[in-house]
Design an enzyme around this catalytic site. Structure first.
Site, PDB file in Angstrom:
ATOM      1  CE  LYS A 205      -4.240  -1.835   1.697  1.00  0.00           C
ATOM      2  NZ  LYS A 205      -5.243  -1.851   2.717  1.00  0.00           N
ATOM      3  NE  ARG A 239      -7.575  -8.271   0.814  1.00  0.00           N
ATOM      4  CZ  ARG A 239      -7.378  -7.714  -0.180  1.00  0.00           C
ATOM      5  NH1 ARG A 239      -6.430  -6.919   0.016  1.00  0.00           N
ATOM      6  NH2 ARG A 239      -7.889  -8.012  -1.298  1.00  0.00           N
TER       7      ARG A 239
END
Ligand code: 9MG
Length: 260
Positions: A205, A239
């Site tokens: 991210k 995740r």
């Protein structure tokens, strides 16, 4: 939890089968690398990504559930649409991962009676608007996210869903500044209501890019550092895109913990 993308670039039949094949090969690689849960998503949650009609999402997701149901790993479905939740659960999915935290009408009802696992994630606004002004969206990001998740859990419990089925997630990158994301990661341990599992998704991210200066494909090492920090602070599930590398990193973390 390995991220399994079921979002083809092409909508032609050829593109669909190619994408399904590629997704199955990717699933096999993640299983060989030691994944426990596959998170199958048929609609991108990237900022600005267009919504996908229910029929199209079902076309993308359900054949993968059918193909992977007996692969020996748990199947989670990344969706906020009650119709997709219901169909996926009927086809044997084990859990629903909802970035909307089951706030769509009918979402709680879709999962309540099934016995499936639930992951409820915090997000401000929707994927189109969430990064508009996160700096002024919170009084105290850690307390606000904790309170939001506690509120969702109370609603689930009112619907008869036991705590053991619920996982909560602060939603890294979903309506947060870089600083807010790092505050959430630093204080992850206090975000989950008592007895509830935590999921953290920081893999590749932009919060990692903000620190390393690197684009998404070059954020593997940063993602591993993020995963270890999250697990160290109590995350039960991470995740991730890079399953084998994450498994190795967490094995080392586990060995240190065992030695202590
Ligand atoms: C679908 N999706 C994308 N990022 C995510 C995250 O951080 N957590 C969860 N639960 N789902 C996510």
């Amino acid at each position: 939890m390995g991220i399994l993308n079921a979002t083809p670039d092409s909508f032609s039949d050829g593109g669909r089968y190619f994408a399904r094949d590629a997704a199955l090969r990717h699933a096999e690689q993640m299983i060989a690398a030691g994944v426990d849960i596959l998170d199958i998503g048929g609609e991108s949650t990237r900022p600005g990504a267009p919504p996908v009609p229910v029929d199209e999402e079902l076309e993308r997701v359900i054949p993968l559930v059918d193909a992977l149901r007996d692969a020996g790993v748990a199947l989670s479905i990344d969706t906020y649409k009650p119709a997709v939740m219901r169909e996926a659960l009927e086809h044997g999915a084990d859990a629903i991962n909802d970035v909307w935290a089951f706030r769509m009408p009918g979402a709680i009802e879709a999962v309540a009676g099934s016995g499936c696992g639930l992951c409820a994630m915090h997000m401000i606004g929707d994927p189109l608007t969430m990064q508009t002004d996160p700096a002024s969206a919170y009084d105290d990001v850690v307390e606000d996210v904790r309170r939001f998740l506690a509120g969702r859990v109370a609603q689930f419990e009112d619907a008869g869903i036991e705590r053991a089925r619920i996982t909560v997630d602060p939603g890294f990158g979903f309506g947060k500044t870089v600083e807010q994301n790092y505050r959430l990661l630093a204080h992850l341990a206090i975000i989950a209501p008592a007895g509830m599992a935590l999921l953290a998704g920081v893999s590749r991210k932009s919060m990692l890019g903000a620190v390393t200066g690197k684009p998404a494909p070059e954020r593997v090492s940063a993602s591993l550092a993020g995963a270890v920090c999250a697990v160290e602070r109590g995350a039960a599930i991470v995740r991730v895109h890079d399953v084998g590398e994450t498994v190795d990193a967490l094995r080392v973390w586990q060995a240190v913990r065992n030695a202590a």
